[in-house]
Write an enzyme that holds these catalytic residues in place. Structure first.
Site, mmCIF file in Angstrom:
data_model
loop_
_atom_site.group_PDB
_atom_site.id
_atom_site.type_symbol
_atom_site.label_atom_id
_atom_site.label_comp_id
_atom_site.label_asym_id
_atom_site.label_seq_id
_atom_site.Cartn_x
_atom_site.Cartn_y
_atom_site.Cartn_z
ATOM 1 C CD GLU A 246 -2.991 0.746 1.917
ATOM 2 O OE1 GLU A 246 -3.883 0.470 1.373
ATOM 3 O OE2 GLU A 246 -3.156 1.234 3.325
ATOM 4 C CE LYS B 246 -2.430 3.724 6.389
ATOM 5 N NZ LYS B 246 -2.788 2.552 7.093
ATOM 6 C CE LYS C 163 -7.582 -0.487 2.207
ATOM 7 N NZ LYS C 163 -7.001 0.287 2.989
ATOM 8 C CD GLU D 128 -11.812 -2.244 5.195
ATOM 9 O OE1 GLU D 128 -10.796 -2.223 4.600
ATOM 10 O OE2 GLU D 128 -12.180 -1.685 6.206
ATOM 11 C CG ASN E 251 -9.595 -2.924 8.645
ATOM 12 O OD1 ASN E 251 -8.367 -3.371 8.915
ATOM 13 N ND2 ASN E 251 -10.077 -1.908 8.220
ATOM 14 C CD GLU F 77 -8.789 -4.924 3.779
ATOM 15 O OE1 GLU F 77 -9.449 -5.258 2.876
ATOM 16 O OE2 GLU F 77 -9.125 -3.826 4.564
ATOM 17 C CB SER F 78 -5.151 -3.342 9.337
ATOM 18 O OG SER F 78 -5.840 -2.681 8.160
HETATM 19 O O1 LIG Z 1 -4.833 3.048 8.971
HETATM 20 C C1 LIG Z 1 -5.507 3.881 9.798
HETATM 21 O O2 LIG Z 1 -5.202 4.505 10.746
HETATM 22 C C2 LIG Z 1 -6.858 3.838 9.412
HETATM 23 C C3 LIG Z 1 -7.785 4.656 10.092
HETATM 24 C C4 LIG Z 1 -9.084 4.825 9.976
HETATM 25 C C5 LIG Z 1 -9.677 4.104 8.873
HETATM 26 C C6 LIG Z 1 -8.953 3.382 8.105
HETATM 27 C C7 LIG Z 1 -7.667 3.370 8.672
HETATM 28 N N1 LIG Z 1 -6.720 2.364 7.485
HETATM 29 C C8 LIG Z 1 -7.051 1.931 6.250
HETATM 30 C C9 LIG Z 1 -6.683 0.428 5.917
HETATM 31 O O3 LIG Z 1 -7.420 -0.261 5.654
HETATM 32 C C10 LIG Z 1 -5.145 0.399 5.915
HETATM 33 O O4 LIG Z 1 -4.447 1.332 5.287
HETATM 34 C C11 LIG Z 1 -4.680 -0.932 5.432
HETATM 35 O O5 LIG Z 1 -5.284 -2.222 5.741
HETATM 36 C C12 LIG Z 1 -3.211 -1.280 5.555
HETATM 37 O O6 LIG Z 1 -2.967 -1.093 7.019
HETATM 38 P P1 LIG Z 1 -1.706 -1.215 7.752
HETATM 39 O O7 LIG Z 1 -0.659 -2.144 7.189
HETATM 40 O O8 LIG Z 1 -1.772 -1.300 9.131
HETATM 41 O O9 LIG Z 1 -1.252 0.316 7.334
#
Ligand SMILES: O=C(O)c1ccccc1NCC(=O)[C@H](O)[C@H](O)COP(=O)(O)O
Length: 260
Positions: A57, A59, A119, A167, A188, A219-220
């Site tokens: 991603e 970001k 995204k 999601e 997520n 995800e995340s």
């Molecule tokens: O990333 C955040 O802080 C966030 C806050 C509020 C709503 C969505 C958020 N993130 C979006 C995502 O889904 C993530 O960017 C994506 O899954 C990647 O996650 P990560 O690897 O933890 O950055």
């Protein structure tokens, strides 16, 4: 709640989208995506044989982590990530809370031979058209945001030639997502109410999705290669942003996930 604020900002931007806005990429080289080869996210995720399927991603920032990485040269960043072995790219386009931009997609499209996922926080079908015109292959649809309208948005995305990644975060959302017939379901691990991540979310919800013969993206919160080993029997692919973006060497960090 932060999600309400993000959705409110997204709604205001979507309301301001005019036909002119939505076709504003028409003069860019990237409009060559009309009639170009399409890249399937589903095939990219399920087709990898010798490596883990990572959606890397792009970001720049996030509400939970603040500044992650300034993306001043999106082509250089995207090529670095593709060189690191990701099977697809996710581009965060939300400007106010994540410092993303929809213009990143046409900027990288011509050089990118992997699927691009947009995204964002899609609340209006005009954003689906905008996504297609920008040159993305897939679009994220968030069950917690779209609720009962999810099915309509899945259909609209497909009609526009985009693959929907739906999601979910809890069992009820999984049921809603499965009812839409979506093939790709992203679990997520981040609770959007308190922004905390918990990888056991994937472990709890993945069996419901696998039983329905759909493809699971974790995800995340995937931070280290050992997280991939923990989730391997539950997920088909992984969407990773913060860990890669915050690393001193994003490509090397990504390679650690790809070959974990
Ligand atoms: O990333 C955040 O802080 C966030 C806050 C509020 C709503 C969505 C958020 N993130 C979006 C995502 O889904 C993530 O960017 C994506 O899954 C990647 O996650 P990560 O690897 O933890 O950055």
């Amino acid at each position: 709640m932060i999600l309400d604020q993000i959705v409110q900002a997204s709604t205001i931007r979507a309301e301001a989208l005019t036909p002119g806005h939505m076709s504003r990429f028409a003069d860019s080289r990237s409009m060559a995506h009309i009639g170009r080869e399409r890249f399937s996210l589903l095939k990219a995720i399920t087709g990898a044989v010798d490596r883990n399927s990572i959606i890397a991603e792009m970001k720049p920032a996030s509400p939970s982590k603040g500044h992650l990485r300034a993306i001043t040269d999106p082509v250089a960043v995207s090529q670095d990530l593709i060189g690191g072995g990701c099977c697809a790219l996710s581009v965060i386009t939300e400007p106010a809370f994540f410092h993303g931009s929809i213009t990143t997609i046409p900027a990288i499209r011509d050089e990118t031979k992997v699927p691009i996922l947009r995204k964002d926080f899609i609340v209006d079908k005009k954003q689906i058209e905008e996504t297609r015109n920008a040159g993305a292959d897939a679009v994220l649809l968030i069950t917690a945001v779209l609720g009962d309208q999810l099915g309509e948005f899945v259909d609209a995305a497909r009609k526009a030639g985009l693959e929907p990644l739906v999601e979910v975060h809890d069992r009820q959302e999984v049921r809603t997502a499965l009812d839409t017939g979506a093939d790709l379901i992203g679990i997520n691990n981040r609770n959007l109410k308190n922004l905390k991540t918990d990888l056991s979310t994937t472990i709890r919800l993945a069996p419901m999705i696998k039983r329905a013969d759909r493809t699971v993206i974790a995800e995340s919160g995937v931070t280290w290669p050992c997280d991939i080993r923990t989730l391997r029997s539950y997920a088909n692919g992984y969407l990773i942003g913060s860990s890669i973006m915050a690393a001193e060497n994003p490509r090397r960090r990504l390679e650690g996930f790809v070959y974990a």
